[in-house]
Design an enzyme around this catalytic site. Sequence first.
Site, PDB file in Angstrom:
ATOM      1  CB  SER A  43     -24.055  -1.600   8.295  1.00  0.00           C
ATOM      2  OG  SER A  43     -23.299  -1.192   7.162  1.00  0.00           O
ATOM      3  CG  PHE A  52     -19.251  -2.733  13.136  1.00  0.00           C
ATOM      4  CD1 PHE A  52     -17.874  -2.671  12.989  1.00  0.00           C
ATOM      5  CD2 PHE A  52     -19.830  -2.148  14.254  1.00  0.00           C
ATOM      6  CE1 PHE A  52     -17.088  -2.031  13.932  1.00  0.00           C
ATOM      7  CE2 PHE A  52     -19.058  -1.501  15.208  1.00  0.00           C
ATOM      8  CZ  PHE A  52     -17.680  -1.448  15.047  1.00  0.00           C
ATOM      9  CD  GLU A  65     -38.398  -2.993  16.260  1.00  0.00           C
ATOM     10  OE1 GLU A  65     -38.749  -3.074  17.447  1.00  0.00           O
ATOM     11  OE2 GLU A  65     -39.202  -3.106  15.307  1.00  0.00           O
ATOM     12  CE  LYS A 104     -46.034  -2.024  18.065  1.00  0.00           C
ATOM     13  NZ  LYS A 104     -46.010  -2.630  16.761  1.00  0.00           N
TER      14      LYS A 104
END
Length: 468
Positions: A40, A50, A268, A288
């Site tokens: 994470s 997590f 992402e 984006k």
Amino acid sequence: MLIASVTMYKILSEDIPYTANSELLFDALRDLPNAIWLDSGKPRSLQGRFDIISACPDSIIETRGNCSTIRNTSGAMESSEDPFDIAKQVLSKILPIDSPTEAPFVSGLIGYFGYDLGRHTISIPTTNQSVANLPDMRLGLYLWSLVVDHEARKSTLFFHPLCSVSVRESIHQRLKQQLSQPLKQTDFQLKNKFSATITRDQYRQDIDCIKNYIAEGDCYQVNYAQHLSAAYKGDIWQAYLHLRTASPAPYSVYWQWESQTLLSLSPERFLKTTLEADKLQAQAKPIKGTVLRGNSVEEDQENAIKLLNSDKDRAENLMIVDLLRNDLGKTCIAGSIKVPKLFDLESFPNVHHLVSTVTGTVQADKSSIDVLKGAFPGGSITGAPKKRAMQIIEELEPVRRSVYCGSVGYFCASNRMDSNIAIRTLIAEDSMLHCWGGGGIVSDSNADSEFEESMNKIKLLLETLESL
């Protein structure tokens, strides 16, 4: 009439002492076969919750081209079936489970779907050469997990009842010994700085070619990436420790096996599924739009505002949102797909990003693996329309992307899934490191600006490794 009973596997769980930094936990286990850490980025990352750690999978699935190999203690079996269907079959062997927890992962599949696996879902030619010999898909069936919940400040071990006693004992022993020891230090160093596969002039020519395709109506956007590589010596684990310190990200991954290693510092999310009121909910978070962080608070705010108000970046983002809405429509209930967040700003150590959120309710007869297959590879790293963009990528990029721009994540036996878009991702093989940087090209793109943006995304990773 006799009705066959179905064995419900009860997941066993036990708490262990919590630590805010999972480096020590994984260091205790990383030399076990196929040890993997879904990281994470805590405690430095602003996002993420997590950490998921596991090792010693019951089975390994590797796909190369049209052939998949499934290996376990009984031997190896080859199959030409669809790799996504094979994944579902392997996962079914440990179903159903009775889990008393809302933890994201207790047992199931963890691994990656490389960008080139997209040839199984979208027909494109195969012309590019590979720079590394990693499989197109590699998944492990893991029967135990260590889940660190940084929000609840809790660490829990989960064991599927099919997990062997010897594996359980090994995990317990290693964690007990290591938690009282300092992190082991080893050496890592690049033998040379990263060098690009193509020249800047070739980059400009390729961008011009993409813009011509757009002008002719072939496509609206193409995500074009350049490849860089460097030789190294020493322990690649040390490289990852420095990278996660310099560039913590919520969807990071470290996975080492034999002579190959995957290091992902991805910001992402690709797709996530969760069960809510017995219905599977899907979420995508495409990125984006990117701008470099400022050198002062004032400059940083100015850059963020500039990005939020950029017509070009918003248009790029919207194109990918529409593409993802269409992709989720393959597996989600008609009318359930929503866009709760559009053009949201998310900040990372080196860049600001525009991030949108797309959600939908999955059809009752579809699984999490079906959801990923329906949207694979992610539209934010192909362009639109997806098939034509991928054809142009194959034509212009000199080498295959391997894991880069694919997806890494898990499929829990409870039908939950979370996965990243494998950007800010390096692969290591035979003392060579490979890295890619890319960005979306549209009609008004400037080649030099796009070049700088693509390099800014990975600049911190390259500089961190080159400084060691």
